[in-house]
Design a protein around this motif. Structure first.
Motif, PDB file in Angstrom:
ATOM      1  N   PHE A  82       0.815  -1.205   0.000  1.00  0.00           N
ATOM      2  CA  PHE A  82       0.000   0.000   0.000  1.00  0.00           C
ATOM      3  C   PHE A  82       0.855   1.263   0.000  1.00  0.00           C
ATOM      4  O   PHE A  82       0.400   2.314  -0.458  1.00  0.00           O
ATOM      5  CB  PHE A  82      -0.954  -0.015   1.194  1.00  0.00           C
ATOM      6  N   ALA A  83       2.089   1.192   0.452  1.00  0.00           N
ATOM      7  CA  ALA A  83       2.977   2.358   0.454  1.00  0.00           C
ATOM      8  C   ALA A  83       3.239   2.881  -0.958  1.00  0.00           C
ATOM      9  O   ALA A  83       3.655   4.027  -1.125  1.00  0.00           O
ATOM     10  CB  ALA A  83       4.294   2.019   1.148  1.00  0.00           C
ATOM     11  N   LEU A  84       2.969   2.051  -1.961  1.00  0.00           N
ATOM     12  CA  LEU A  84       3.132   2.507  -3.344  1.00  0.00           C
ATOM     13  C   LEU A  84       2.160   3.632  -3.688  1.00  0.00           C
ATOM     14  O   LEU A  84       2.466   4.479  -4.530  1.00  0.00           O
ATOM     15  CB  LEU A  84       2.939   1.332  -4.311  1.00  0.00           C
ATOM     16  N   ILE A  85       1.001   3.665  -3.046  1.00  0.00           N
ATOM     17  CA  ILE A  85       0.020   4.711  -3.365  1.00  0.00           C
ATOM     18  C   ILE A  85       0.536   6.092  -2.963  1.00  0.00           C
ATOM     19  O   ILE A  85       0.583   6.997  -3.805  1.00  0.00           O
ATOM     20  CB  ILE A  85      -1.362   4.393  -2.773  1.00  0.00           C
ATOM     21  N   PRO A  86       0.928   6.324  -1.697  1.00  0.00           N
ATOM     22  CA  PRO A  86       1.436   7.673  -1.392  1.00  0.00           C
ATOM     23  C   PRO A  86       2.752   7.986  -2.118  1.00  0.00           C
ATOM     24  O   PRO A  86       3.015   9.155  -2.437  1.00  0.00           O
ATOM     25  CB  PRO A  86       1.601   7.674   0.122  1.00  0.00           C
ATOM     26  N   ALA A  87       3.561   6.961  -2.407  1.00  0.00           N
ATOM     27  CA  ALA A  87       4.773   7.210  -3.193  1.00  0.00           C
ATOM     28  C   ALA A  87       4.395   7.686  -4.594  1.00  0.00           C
ATOM     29  O   ALA A  87       4.989   8.631  -5.122  1.00  0.00           O
ATOM     30  CB  ALA A  87       5.632   5.947  -3.258  1.00  0.00           C
ATOM     31  N   GLY A  88       3.391   7.051  -5.180  1.00  0.00           N
ATOM     32  CA  GLY A  88       2.893   7.493  -6.482  1.00  0.00           C
ATOM     33  C   GLY A  88       2.291   8.886  -6.418  1.00  0.00           C
ATOM     34  O   GLY A  88       2.475   9.697  -7.330  1.00  0.00           O
ATOM     35  N   ASP A  89       1.583   9.164  -5.334  1.00  0.00           N
ATOM     36  CA  ASP A  89       1.016  10.509  -5.155  1.00  0.00           C
ATOM     37  C   ASP A  89       2.120  11.560  -5.111  1.00  0.00           C
ATOM     38  O   ASP A  89       1.979  12.642  -5.687  1.00  0.00           O
ATOM     39  CB  ASP A  89       0.185  10.580  -3.878  1.00  0.00           C
ATOM     40  N   ALA A  90       3.215  11.247  -4.425  1.00  0.00           N
ATOM     41  CA  ALA A  90       4.343  12.188  -4.372  1.00  0.00           C
ATOM     42  C   ALA A  90       4.881  12.450  -5.771  1.00  0.00           C
ATOM     43  O   ALA A  90       5.140  13.606  -6.143  1.00  0.00           O
ATOM     44  CB  ALA A  90       5.444  11.648  -3.458  1.00  0.00           C
ATOM     45  N   ALA A  91       5.027  11.397  -6.563  1.00  0.00           N
ATOM     46  CA  ALA A  91       5.527  11.557  -7.932  1.00  0.00           C
ATOM     47  C   ALA A  91       4.557  12.387  -8.777  1.00  0.00           C
ATOM     48  O   ALA A  91       4.980  13.246  -9.559  1.00  0.00           O
ATOM     49  CB  ALA A  91       5.746  10.182  -8.569  1.00  0.00           C
ATOM     50  N   ILE A  92       3.257  12.163  -8.591  1.00  0.00           N
ATOM     51  CA  ILE A  92       2.256  12.928  -9.351  1.00  0.00           C
ATOM     52  C   ILE A  92       2.315  14.401  -8.975  1.00  0.00           C
ATOM     53  O   ILE A  92       2.276  15.278  -9.847  1.00  0.00           O
ATOM     54  CB  ILE A  92       0.846  12.350  -9.112  1.00  0.00           C
ATOM     55  N   GLY A 105       6.781  16.066   2.293  1.00  0.00           N
ATOM     56  CA  GLY A 105       6.357  16.138   3.687  1.00  0.00           C
ATOM     57  C   GLY A 105       5.068  15.399   3.986  1.00  0.00           C
ATOM     58  O   GLY A 105       4.841  14.981   5.119  1.00  0.00           O
ATOM     59  N   VAL A 106       4.219  15.224   2.987  1.00  0.00           N
ATOM     60  CA  VAL A 106       2.954  14.511   3.196  1.00  0.00           C
ATOM     61  C   VAL A 106       3.035  13.126   2.570  1.00  0.00           C
ATOM     62  O   VAL A 106       2.986  12.105   3.256  1.00  0.00           O
ATOM     63  CB  VAL A 106       1.760  15.311   2.622  1.00  0.00           C
ATOM     64  N   HIS A 107       3.165  13.087   1.254  1.00  0.00           N
ATOM     65  CA  HIS A 107       3.057  11.815   0.542  1.00  0.00           C
ATOM     66  C   HIS A 107       4.265  10.902   0.753  1.00  0.00           C
ATOM     67  O   HIS A 107       4.109   9.726   1.105  1.00  0.00           O
ATOM     68  CB  HIS A 107       2.807  12.069  -0.939  1.00  0.00           C
ATOM     69  N   ALA A 108       5.461  11.413   0.529  1.00  0.00           N
ATOM     70  CA  ALA A 108       6.656  10.575   0.709  1.00  0.00           C
ATOM     71  C   ALA A 108       6.833  10.172   2.166  1.00  0.00           C
ATOM     72  O   ALA A 108       7.225   9.038   2.462  1.00  0.00           O
ATOM     73  CB  ALA A 108       7.897  11.296   0.187  1.00  0.00           C
ATOM     74  N   ALA A 109       6.524  11.087   3.075  1.00  0.00           N
ATOM     75  CA  ALA A 109       6.631  10.753   4.498  1.00  0.00           C
ATOM     76  C   ALA A 109       5.634   9.661   4.884  1.00  0.00           C
ATOM     77  O   ALA A 109       5.966   8.744   5.647  1.00  0.00           O
ATOM     78  CB  ALA A 109       6.409  12.000   5.348  1.00  0.00           C
ATOM     79  N   THR A 110       4.423   9.733   4.341  1.00  0.00           N
ATOM     80  CA  THR A 110       3.429   8.683   4.604  1.00  0.00           C
ATOM     81  C   THR A 110       3.920   7.346   4.071  1.00  0.00           C
ATOM     82  O   THR A 110       3.812   6.314   4.749  1.00  0.00           O
ATOM     83  CB  THR A 110       2.078   9.052   3.961  1.00  0.00           C
ATOM     84  N   ALA A 111       4.464   7.345   2.871  1.00  0.00           N
ATOM     85  CA  ALA A 111       4.997   6.102   2.299  1.00  0.00           C
ATOM     86  C   ALA A 111       6.119   5.551   3.177  1.00  0.00           C
ATOM     87  O   ALA A 111       6.187   4.340   3.419  1.00  0.00           O
ATOM     88  CB  ALA A 111       5.500   6.352   0.874  1.00  0.00           C
ATOM     89  N   ALA A 112       6.986   6.420   3.679  1.00  0.00           N
ATOM     90  CA  ALA A 112       8.097   5.971   4.524  1.00  0.00           C
ATOM     91  C   ALA A 112       7.591   5.358   5.827  1.00  0.00           C
ATOM     92  O   ALA A 112       8.097   4.318   6.273  1.00  0.00           O
ATOM     93  CB  ALA A 112       9.032   7.145   4.824  1.00  0.00           C
TER      94      ALA A 112
END
Length: 124
Positions: A82-92, A105-112
């Motif tokens: 599921f961490a792929l979703i916020p990582a993808g959001d960060a890229a978008i 600060g939001v998306h990549a941190a959530t994925a981490a």
């Protein structure tokens, strides 16, 4: 002990996702601040908040289902995937010229956090 802490962290992630998704229905303009530079008052943009809300709510619920029905390792695998979703959001957000502080600060941190909690659950 570490498994309990990681499971509680997973529950907090699930609750946060459900809250964020619900916000997309209750206050779509406020929820639209997820990093995409777009006219948040445009009706088409606001309509996209509904699928975004569902996309947040369902995985949040699934975390709780996994917590109740599955082993910590299964929950860990789910979080890693599921961490792929916020990582993808960060890229978008970055590709669309959105603010870097939101992307990282939001998306990549959530994925981490999801990766860390998932790894703890897998290795515990």
């Amino acid at each position: 002990m570490i498994t309990t802490i990681a499971t509680v962290a997973a529950g907090l992630l699930g609750a946060a996702l459900i809250w964020l998704g619900t916000n997309a229905f209750i206050a779509p303009r406020a929820a639209a601040a997820f990093g995409i530079p777009a006219p948040v008052d445009h009706p088409d943009f606001l309509r996209w908040m509904q699928p975004k809300g569902v996309r947040e709510i369902v995985p949040g619920i699934f975390i709780f289902v996994a917590m109740v029905t599955a082993s910590p390792a299964v929950l860990g695998w789910y979080l890693l995937t599921f961490a792929l979703i916020p990582a993808g959001d960060a890229a978008i957000v970055l590709r669309s010229g959105g603010p870097k502080h939101v992307a990282y600060g939001v998306h990549a941190a959530t994925a981490a956090v999801m990766l860390a909690v998932g790894l703890v659950l897998l290795l515990a």
